[in-house]
Design an enzyme around this catalytic site. Structure first.
Site, short mmCIF file in Angstrom:
data_model
loop_
_atom_site.label_atom_id
_atom_site.label_comp_id
_atom_site.label_asym_id
_atom_site.label_seq_id
_atom_site.Cartn_x
_atom_site.Cartn_y
_atom_site.Cartn_z
N LYS A 54 0.40 -4.93 -2.06
CA LYS A 54 0.75 -5.54 -1.13
C LYS A 54 -0.36 -6.24 -0.37
CE LYS A 54 3.10 -4.40 3.15
NZ LYS A 54 3.93 -3.22 3.97
N SER A 74 8.45 -4.15 5.42
CA SER A 74 7.58 -5.17 5.19
C SER A 74 7.03 -5.36 3.83
CB SER A 74 6.54 -5.11 6.17
OG SER A 74 5.67 -3.82 5.79
N SER A 86 8.81 0.56 5.54
CA SER A 86 8.56 -0.56 4.91
C SER A 86 8.66 -0.51 3.42
CB SER A 86 7.35 -1.30 5.34
OG SER A 86 7.44 -1.73 6.91
#
Length: 543
Positions: free
Chosen positions: A70, A156, A180
């Site tokens: 990420k 996210s 997330s």
């Protein structure tokens, strides 16, 4: 894949080529990656891994495996943008600790995945690099039964979930502040694992809310998640929130469920919290939840109705605490030392040092949360909001402690200095003191989300992301609807306990995946892994 590599039935070069082939094929449609590694660089590392396998000198358990990170994990090789214009061209001078651990184990980075800006979002619509779309339409072998309208990947860590689900990488690191990891995993039909807070180093993970941020793992199966966890769950002196070695030893001696892959759950007690049965819960998810309960009962588990009364306050408490921490953490982005710098601030015609920089660099959702957080930390609001939210957080933690029959080992920190004694007998004595109660449960099972993946059009209309539309700051509160998606995932973050999203079925209404969430007491990751494997091996084709 690792077993196939060791048996020389496949090469790392072939795995890397396949991942890049999937990236070329799907990333333009899904937008899962912000930055893709140079294929030649990745292939060179793959060839080195293949050579090690030929010589039978294996670097580590992930040697030759392509994974992604990420884009809020610092990496020296590729930019770290956090999905924000503010850090669009920023390249870190160091790797995050967990990145180094995975690369030392032989992992090959294929790219940095898209995300909601600074981790603030539950649909991956708030990215300066555009939204991430759900790959299920591409990956499913039953395309005729799937609603063809574009859907969100969840946030996210939506880019990480979409990349793993579509075969662009074998696994990905993400972060979980309020769900997330688990929410996008449920939406995309993959495994999403959030360890206990402090088990994995946060050093090099760009901060959103420091007391909630947790390194997470997204994989295609539970075994891979466990493998990655075993690699990255190490003490790190650079991270002040990292769990000390002594407490890790105590956790290891407190296993409440045998680490073997036994399917006999006759000694297991499964809690079903009544507060998670909300009116907004869709029928397919209710049905799947019931099927999960029936499955564990059929394996001998005792099903127990439990109550976590503070759960209903968790969502508002989170949206006070997280923005408050974000307003402090994001104060460092002024464009003076690094990151985006506005031309208007550079000329200093209006004598403002960084106001224009922050206005241009941050997206609407980030600015909204900074404003909210700054307000709750002001003298007039601190007692009424922030302190009250902290009290609710403690209530949520107490609810879980009262429900689980394994006591919380973190309470040892407040029970004197014996924890830090190097005598092994002390560990045994403490472990005996913390043995399981006769009542309580070992694991809690709930849904991950109130629905399957929302449609992208409706999410975009409420986000005002990547536009000049400032309605969301001028009285239009439709963005608040998106916050409700985190209602089932936030409690685990407030309590710091481990949680996992396991894909368990497909909705007959829209054809999209549905995940079930499992939660255990702090430090009890291996119970979580074993029960998750049972759900994984018995997942339903249809609800």
């Amino acid at each position: 894949a690792q077993n196939l590599l060791q048996q020389k039935k496949v090469t790392s070069t072939a795995l890397v080529k396949d991942c890049f082939s999937q990236i070329v094929k799907h990333n333009a449609h899904l937008n899962a990656f912000i930055k893709v590694q140079n294929e030649n660089v990745a292939l060179e590392k793959a060839k080195e891994a293949d050579d090690r396998f030929i010589r039978e000198i294996i670097k580590g358990p992930l040697d030759g495996i392509p994974i992604a990170y990420k884009d809020n994990f610092c990496t020296k090789e590729l930019p770290t943008t956090c999905g924000s214009k503010m850090l669009k061209n920023f390249i870190s001078p160091f790797n995050a600790t967990v990145v180094d651990l995975l690369q030392d184990a032989g992992a090959i980075m294929v790219g940095k995945t898209n995300m909601d800006e600074f981790g603030m979002g539950s649909a991956n619509m708030y990215s300066a690099f555009g939204p991430v779309y759900n790959p299920h339409v591409i990956t499913s072998d039953k395309k005729d039964s799937i609603d063809q309208e574009r859907r969100v990947a969840g946030g996210s860590s939506g880019g990480s979930a979409a990349a793993v689900a579509s075969g662009m990488c074998f696994a990905s690191l993400g972060s979980d502040t309020g769900g997330s990891i688990r929410l996008p995993a449920s939406y995309c039909g993959v495994i999403g694992f959030k360890p206990s807070y402090g088990q994995c180093s946060r050093w090099g993970l760009v901060a959103y809310a420091s007391s909630l941020d947790t390194v997470g793992i997204i994989t295609r199966n539970v075994l891979d998640a466990q493998l990655m966890y075993d690699i990255i769950s190490k003490y790190d002196e650079k991270d002040p929130s990292s769990l000390p070695p002594k407490l890790r030893s105590i956790n290891a001696s407190l296993a409440s469920f045998d680490k073997t892959n036994s399917t006999n759950l006759s000694e297991l007690r499964v809690g079903i919290p009544q507060e998670y049965y909300v009116s907004e819960l869709s029928d397919p998810i209710k049905n799947l939840w019931q099927q999960g309960i029936s499955l564990l009962r059929s394996h001998g588990a005792t099903i127990v109705s439990v109550s976590c009364p503070s759960t209903k306050y968790a969502l508002p408490a989170y949206y006070i605490l997280a923005p408050a921490e974000a307003s402090s953490n994001l104060a460092r982005y002024d464009g003076v030392r690094y990151g985006h710098r506005s031309d208007m601030d550079s000329t200093q015609e209006d004598e403002l040092l960084y106001a224009h920089t922050r206005n241009e660099g941050f997206g609407e959702e980030v600015k909204r949360r900074i404003l909210l957080g700054t307000y709750t930390l002001t003298a007039g609001s601190y007692n009424n909001y922030f302190l009250c939210a902290q009290k609710i957080r403690k209530m949520v933690q107490s609810d879980f402690d009262s429900v689980f029959r394994r006591p919380n080992p973190l309470h040892l920190i407040n029970n004197g200095s014996s924890l830090y004694n190097s005598n092994n007998d002390e560990i045994i004595e403490i472990s005996d003191h913390l043995r399981k109660k006769h009542d309580g449960v070992d694991v809690i099972m709930t849904p991950v989300a109130i629905s399957t993946s929302p449609k992208a059009k409706s999410s975009l209309s409420s986000s005002c992301a990547n536009t000049n539309d400032t309605r969301s700051l001028d009285g239009d509160n439709s963005f608040v609807n998106a916050y409700v998606n985190d209602v089932f995932t936030i409690p685990a973050n407030l309590a710091g306990i481990p949680a996992m999203s396991v894909p368990f079925g497909i909705s007959p209404i829209d054809g999209y995946p549905i995940g079930l969430q499992l939660m255990t007491q702090y430090g009890d990751e291996y119970t979580l892994f074993n029960i998750s494997k049972i759900l994984e091996n018995n997942r339903q084709n249809f609800v």
